[in-house]
Design a protein around this motif. Structure first.
Motif, PDB file in Angstrom:
ATOM      1  N   ARG A  58       0.948  -1.255  -0.061  1.00  0.00           N
ATOM      2  CA  ARG A  58      -0.149   0.020  -0.101  1.00  0.00           C
ATOM      3  C   ARG A  58       0.810   1.071   0.020  1.00  0.00           C
ATOM      4  O   ARG A  58       0.450   2.344  -0.110  1.00  0.00           O
ATOM      5  N   SER A  59       2.275   0.963   0.129  1.00  0.00           N
ATOM      6  CA  SER A  59       3.009   2.261   0.351  1.00  0.00           C
ATOM      7  C   SER A  59       2.854   3.258  -0.751  1.00  0.00           C
ATOM      8  O   SER A  59       2.930   4.570  -0.390  1.00  0.00           O
ATOM      9  N   GLN A  60       2.863   2.651  -1.989  1.00  0.00           N
ATOM     10  CA  GLN A  60       2.920   3.742  -3.024  1.00  0.00           C
ATOM     11  C   GLN A  60       1.674   4.498  -3.320  1.00  0.00           C
ATOM     12  O   GLN A  60       1.656   5.726  -3.162  1.00  0.00           O
ATOM     13  N   LEU A 208      -6.044   8.639   9.500  1.00  0.00           N
ATOM     14  CA  LEU A 208      -6.146   7.663   8.179  1.00  0.00           C
ATOM     15  C   LEU A 208      -4.987   7.053   7.820  1.00  0.00           C
ATOM     16  O   LEU A 208      -5.067   5.980   7.438  1.00  0.00           O
ATOM     17  N   GLY A 209      -3.976   7.816   7.723  1.00  0.00           N
ATOM     18  CA  GLY A 209      -2.827   6.783   7.162  1.00  0.00           C
ATOM     19  C   GLY A 209      -1.942   6.008   7.987  1.00  0.00           C
ATOM     20  O   GLY A 209      -1.593   4.998   7.574  1.00  0.00           O
ATOM     21  N   ALA A 210      -2.111   6.228   9.114  1.00  0.00           N
ATOM     22  CA  ALA A 210      -1.569   5.189  10.242  1.00  0.00           C
ATOM     23  C   ALA A 210      -2.498   3.997  10.302  1.00  0.00           C
ATOM     24  O   ALA A 210      -1.985   2.889  10.427  1.00  0.00           O
ATOM     25  N   VAL A 211      -3.849   4.353  10.192  1.00  0.00           N
ATOM     26  CA  VAL A 211      -4.869   2.804  10.156  1.00  0.00           C
ATOM     27  C   VAL A 211      -4.307   1.982   8.806  1.00  0.00           C
ATOM     28  O   VAL A 211      -4.406   1.021   9.147  1.00  0.00           O
ATOM     29  N   LEU A 212      -4.448   2.778   7.638  1.00  0.00           N
ATOM     30  CA  LEU A 212      -4.113   2.283   6.463  1.00  0.00           C
ATOM     31  C   LEU A 212      -2.809   1.451   6.421  1.00  0.00           C
ATOM     32  O   LEU A 212      -2.808   0.326   5.935  1.00  0.00           O
ATOM     33  N   VAL A 215       0.404   1.584  11.282  1.00  0.00           N
ATOM     34  CA  VAL A 215       1.764   2.053  12.121  1.00  0.00           C
ATOM     35  C   VAL A 215       1.159   2.827  13.171  1.00  0.00           C
ATOM     36  O   VAL A 215      -0.176   2.895  13.466  1.00  0.00           O
ATOM     37  N   PRO A 216       2.202   3.085  14.167  1.00  0.00           N
ATOM     38  CA  PRO A 216       1.505   3.862  15.369  1.00  0.00           C
ATOM     39  C   PRO A 216       0.857   5.053  15.040  1.00  0.00           C
ATOM     40  O   PRO A 216       1.151   5.932  14.449  1.00  0.00           O
ATOM     41  N   SER A 220       1.954   9.261  14.044  1.00  0.00           N
ATOM     42  CA  SER A 220       1.571   9.785  12.826  1.00  0.00           C
ATOM     43  C   SER A 220       0.901  10.631  12.947  1.00  0.00           C
ATOM     44  O   SER A 220       1.223  11.724  12.091  1.00  0.00           O
ATOM     45  N   SER A 221      -0.130  10.889  13.590  1.00  0.00           N
ATOM     46  CA  SER A 221      -1.148  12.144  13.863  1.00  0.00           C
ATOM     47  C   SER A 221      -0.088  13.382  14.436  1.00  0.00           C
ATOM     48  O   SER A 221      -0.585  14.503  13.845  1.00  0.00           O
ATOM     49  N   LEU A 222       0.550  13.138  15.156  1.00  0.00           N
ATOM     50  CA  LEU A 222       1.504  14.329  15.999  1.00  0.00           C
ATOM     51  C   LEU A 222       2.295  14.902  14.971  1.00  0.00           C
ATOM     52  O   LEU A 222       2.620  16.094  14.659  1.00  0.00           O
ATOM     53  N   ARG A 223       2.805  13.952  14.060  1.00  0.00           N
ATOM     54  CA  ARG A 223       3.890  14.298  13.080  1.00  0.00           C
ATOM     55  C   ARG A 223       3.260  15.213  12.087  1.00  0.00           C
ATOM     56  O   ARG A 223       3.722  16.376  11.669  1.00  0.00           O
TER      57      ARG A 223
END
Length: 247
Positions: A58-60, A208-212, A215-216, A220-223
């Motif tokens: 999914r990374s791309q 959303l990006g972390a769930v998909l 990853v933590p 991710s949200s804080l960054r």
């Protein structure tokens, strides 16, 4: 003597039959006892294979979607905050946000199209070299090579699809600050609403990006949130400084 020999032979034959039948019974018992366990283990392995998913695949597209949405959100909000630092007119802020949306979406689409098309050219050239090398060797099975070639062609990137996805993601992100400021006349309230809406959207996109990507979520949200705040703050401060110096 002959009778004894016959008796011993018959006894040995019967013992062999009994031993052979016992072995068959033991094997049947082992088969009946081990078969359910093997079935359970096989089912577990199948379930694990079904549950397993390589999230790196999914990374791309995940990178393109999250990058496009965050870019649209942060860049458009920063432009609007920059203009709002020197002008309190709502029309100027809305026009700036709309221009940022259109320009950014076109830039993202063209950039993604060129990038993915370059990647497509490289992969096609590599497939051509591999095919020529395979024809020269003639060691592999033709059916397997045809299947592998079809699978590789299916995995090839689509430049138009990537460009459309990037433009759409950018537009979705840019609509957040644009819509949040469109119906508020009061200057300070408008700036506060834009910051609040962008903050919420940044946390949402990071989550959303972390769930998909599995990853933590907090990191991710804080960054994403800190990066968006920094962009808006720097743009607002520098524009305010330049505007106050009458350059």
């Amino acid at each position: 003597m002959i009778c004894n020999f016959k008796k011993e032979a018959s006894l040995n034959h019967t013992n062999k039959q009994v031993f052979h039948s016992n072995n068959n019974n033991d094997l049947e018992q082992q088969a009946t006892t081990t078969t359910p366990l093997e079935i359970i283990e096989t089912k577990k392995e199948e379930e694990e294979e079904e549950d397993f998913f390589d999230y790196s695949r999914r990374s791309q597209w995940l990178r393109a979607a999250v990058l496009g949405a965050n870019d649209g959100l942060v860049s458009t909000a920063s432009l609007m905050m920059g203009v709002g630092a020197v002008k309190q007119d709502i029309k100027a802020m809305i026009l700036t946000g709309f221009a940022g949306l259109v320009a950014g979406a076109c830039s993202m689409a063209i950039g993604e199209f060129v990038s993915v098309y370059s990647q497509l050219d490289v992969e096609l050239a590599q497939m051509k070299r591999d095919k020529e090398r395979g024809n020269n060797n003639n060691n592999s099975n033709s059916n397997n090579s045809d299947k592998e070639e079809e699978e590789e062609e299916e995995r090839l990137p689509n430049p138009l699809q990537a460009a459309a996805a990037s433009a759409l993601a950018f537009s979705i992100g840019a609509m957040v600050p644009l819509l949040s400021a469109s119906f508020i006349r009061e200057y300070k309230v408008r700036l506060g609403v834009v910051v609040a809406a962008v903050t919420f959207a940044l946390v949402l996109f990071g989550w959303l990006g972390a769930v998909l990507g599995k990853v933590p979520v907090f990191r991710s949200s804080l960054r994403v949130l800190l990066g968006g705040w920094m962009a808006m703050t720097i743009t607002f401060a520098l524009t305010k400084l330049i505007g106050s110096s009458a350059l």
